[in-house]
Design an enzyme around this catalytic site. Structure first.
Site, PDB file in Angstrom:
ATOM      1  N   HIS A 195       0.605  -4.191   0.610  1.00 13.19           N
ATOM      2  CA  HIS A 195       0.097  -3.675  -0.404  1.00 13.19           C
ATOM      3  C   HIS A 195       1.740  -4.402  -1.913  1.00 13.19           C
ATOM      4  CE1 HIS A 195      -0.243  -0.027  -3.657  1.00 13.19           C
ATOM      5  NE2 HIS A 195      -1.162  -0.500  -3.474  1.00 13.19           N
ATOM      6  N   ASP A 219       5.585   0.899   5.996  1.00 15.28           N
ATOM      7  CA  ASP A 219       4.573   1.531   4.781  1.00 15.28           C
ATOM      8  C   ASP A 219       4.299   2.219   5.754  1.00 15.28           C
ATOM      9  OD1 ASP A 219       2.889   2.436   3.074  1.00 15.28           O
ATOM     10  OD2 ASP A 219       2.772   0.330   2.262  1.00 15.28           O
ATOM     11  N   GLN A 257      -0.629   4.941   4.603  1.00 16.44           N
ATOM     12  CA  GLN A 257      -2.189   4.958   5.637  1.00 16.44           C
ATOM     13  C   GLN A 257      -1.362   5.329   6.767  1.00 16.44           C
ATOM     14  OE1 GLN A 257      -5.055   4.510   3.992  1.00 16.44           O
ATOM     15  NE2 GLN A 257      -4.024   3.865   2.560  1.00 16.44           N
ATOM     16  N   LYS A 288      -1.878  10.976   0.544  1.00 15.10           N
ATOM     17  CA  LYS A 288      -2.668  10.888   1.378  1.00 15.10           C
ATOM     18  C   LYS A 288      -2.804  11.409   2.515  1.00 15.10           C
ATOM     19  CE  LYS A 288      -1.795   5.742   0.094  1.00 15.10           C
ATOM     20  NZ  LYS A 288      -3.225   5.665  -1.062  1.00 15.10           N
ATOM     21  N   CYS A 332      -4.675  -3.252  -4.360  1.00 13.03           N
ATOM     22  CA  CYS A 332      -3.535  -4.068  -4.574  1.00 13.03           C
ATOM     23  C   CYS A 332      -2.823  -4.959  -3.279  1.00 13.03           C
ATOM     24  CB  CYS A 332      -2.814  -2.447  -4.706  1.00 13.03           C
ATOM     25  SG  CYS A 332      -3.105  -1.873  -6.645  1.00 13.03           S
TER      26      CYS A 332
END
Length: 407
Positions: free
Chosen positions: A123, A200, A203, A226, A364
């Site tokens: 991202h 990261d 997700q 999320k 993104c």
């Protein structure tokens, strides 16, 4: 326990509405998940009953707000199996967590000629901060390539990793493709070279069981919104020894022990990195989101979402003109695709006309789209409150749209 879909859907008020005269089908979960009523009520209740600044007040409201706020920190600690609550820092989201590391760890420990490794799947929020840091420091940014399926080329990673590598910052799960990266292997190999690793987890935290101690990552950043929680809130996990060695991110209240005009001494972690009045109400409400996940069960959620992914993939791949983008063997419940001869935005608008919410564009991840030679994709992402019946609606709509250009 198996998922009781009727019970779960009943917890989410937003799902029970019509869009453009059709029942809402919400398949934009990779962008943000919907919020159960318990989260909405917790936020409302804080402002109705407990609104007060935290940590410094002696009165009852301040005490209640502080206890509820810190209880969520404890829930997060258990959710990712951190060693201690002090390793949990509340941020505005994944983006701020990554920028915090770049601005503190990066500016202190990255020097001219040092190397930082990211991947093609990143991202923008895990690309731009490192570009800025490398430009400032004279460091070198390296990128792990991917194959046609959207999987990392691990042989190339081995070749990129050197004694000059100081940080490896990679996405755990691709937001654009759903690819699950082999982060345990990446962490182990990086540590052998003396490099720190940031994951990261924007997700992965909503789909996979996370154990930061087992993974042995040095940092993990993720977002509440999320995870069925409020927007504008996130978490940065960091190992105590690394966080202790980092300078503060911002100056202000709470991050200090003592201030004089001659010198300031800084607070202990996590407060060293939480300057100013925090997002109190949303942190408290996030606790209810984590309780929802815990009550439903991460294993049950993943098994159900995997079932939805398998069902949708099988149905969509039968459509003439359907072009999948990202076909990794190891994925979460994300399907990114194009329709032959059609722009993804047009497909998204046609789906919206049928009450189906998907995400379109580059997500993104412009360098990733450039790798595949496309402008963007249509992305359908599934969550625990979605159903096979909704997928049938998606498949029927995509089929009709595809026939426009692929007769």
């Amino acid at each position: 326990m198996p998922i009781n879909i009727d019970h779960i859907r009943g917890l989410f008020p937003v799902l029970h509405q019509e869009v453009n005269g059709r029942p809402l089908v919400y398949f934009d979960n990779a962008a943000t998940t919907q919020k159960p009523l318990a989260v909405i009520n917790a936020l409302s209740d804080y402002y109705k009953k407990d609104n007060s600044n935290i940590h410094r007040g002696a009165h009852t409201l301040a005490d209640r707000a502080t206890r509820y706020y810190e209880a969520t920190r404890g829930l997060v600690k258990s959710f990712i199996n951190a060693k201690e609550e002090a390793e949990i820092i509340f941020t505005k989201g994944t983006t701020e967590g990554i920028n915090l590391v770049a601005a503190t760890f990066g500016r202190k420990f990255i020097q001219e000629g040092d190397e930082i490794i990211i991947s093609t799947l990143e991202h923008h929020s895990n690309i731009v901060p490192w570009q800025m840091l490398c430009e400032e420091k004279g460091a070198v940014l390296k990128v792990i390539p991917i194959n046609e399926a959207g999987e990392l080329d691990m042989q190339a990673f081995d070749e990129l990793l050197t004694s000059k590598t100081k940080l490896v910052s990679v996405v755990h799960v691709s937001n654009a493709l759903g690819t699950i990266n082999p982060v345990a292997e990446i962490i182990q190999k990086s540590h052998q070279k003396g490099a720190k690793v940031l994951l990261d987890g924007a997700q992965s935290t909503s789909h996979l069981e996370i154990d930061v101690q087992a993974l042995d990552c040095d940092f993990m950043a993720f977002s509440a919104h999320k995870l069925y929680g409020p927007t504008g809130l996130g978490v940065l996990y960091g190992k105590r020894e690394v966080l202790d060695a980092m300078p503060p991110y911002q100056g202000g209240g709470e991050m200090i022990k003592e201030v004089t005009f001659a010198k300031t001494t800084y607070n202990e972690i996590p407060f060293k990195f939480e300057a100013g009045t925090p997002n109190i109400g949303d942190v408290i409400a996030f606790g209810k989101a984590l309780e929802f996940i815990n009550e439903t069960g991460k294993k049950a959620i993943k098994a159900y979402e995997d079932e939805l992914l398998s069902y949708a993939t099988e149905q969509l791949e039968q459509i003439k003109g359907f072009i999948p983008v990202g076909t990794a063997k190891n994925k979460v419940s994300v399907i990114s695709f194009n329709i032959n001869g059609m722009h993804p935005f047009d497909v998204g608008m046609m789906l919206d006309a049928n009450g189906i919410a998907v995400r379109t564009g580059h997500h993104c991840t412009q360098p990733l789209m450039q790798r595949f030679g496309i402008e963007g994709t249509v992305r359908a992402s599934f969550s625990v409150y979605n159903t096979k019946s909704e997928i049938d609606t998606l498949v029927a709509s995509v089929s009709k749209i595809a026939k426009i250009k692929n007769k």
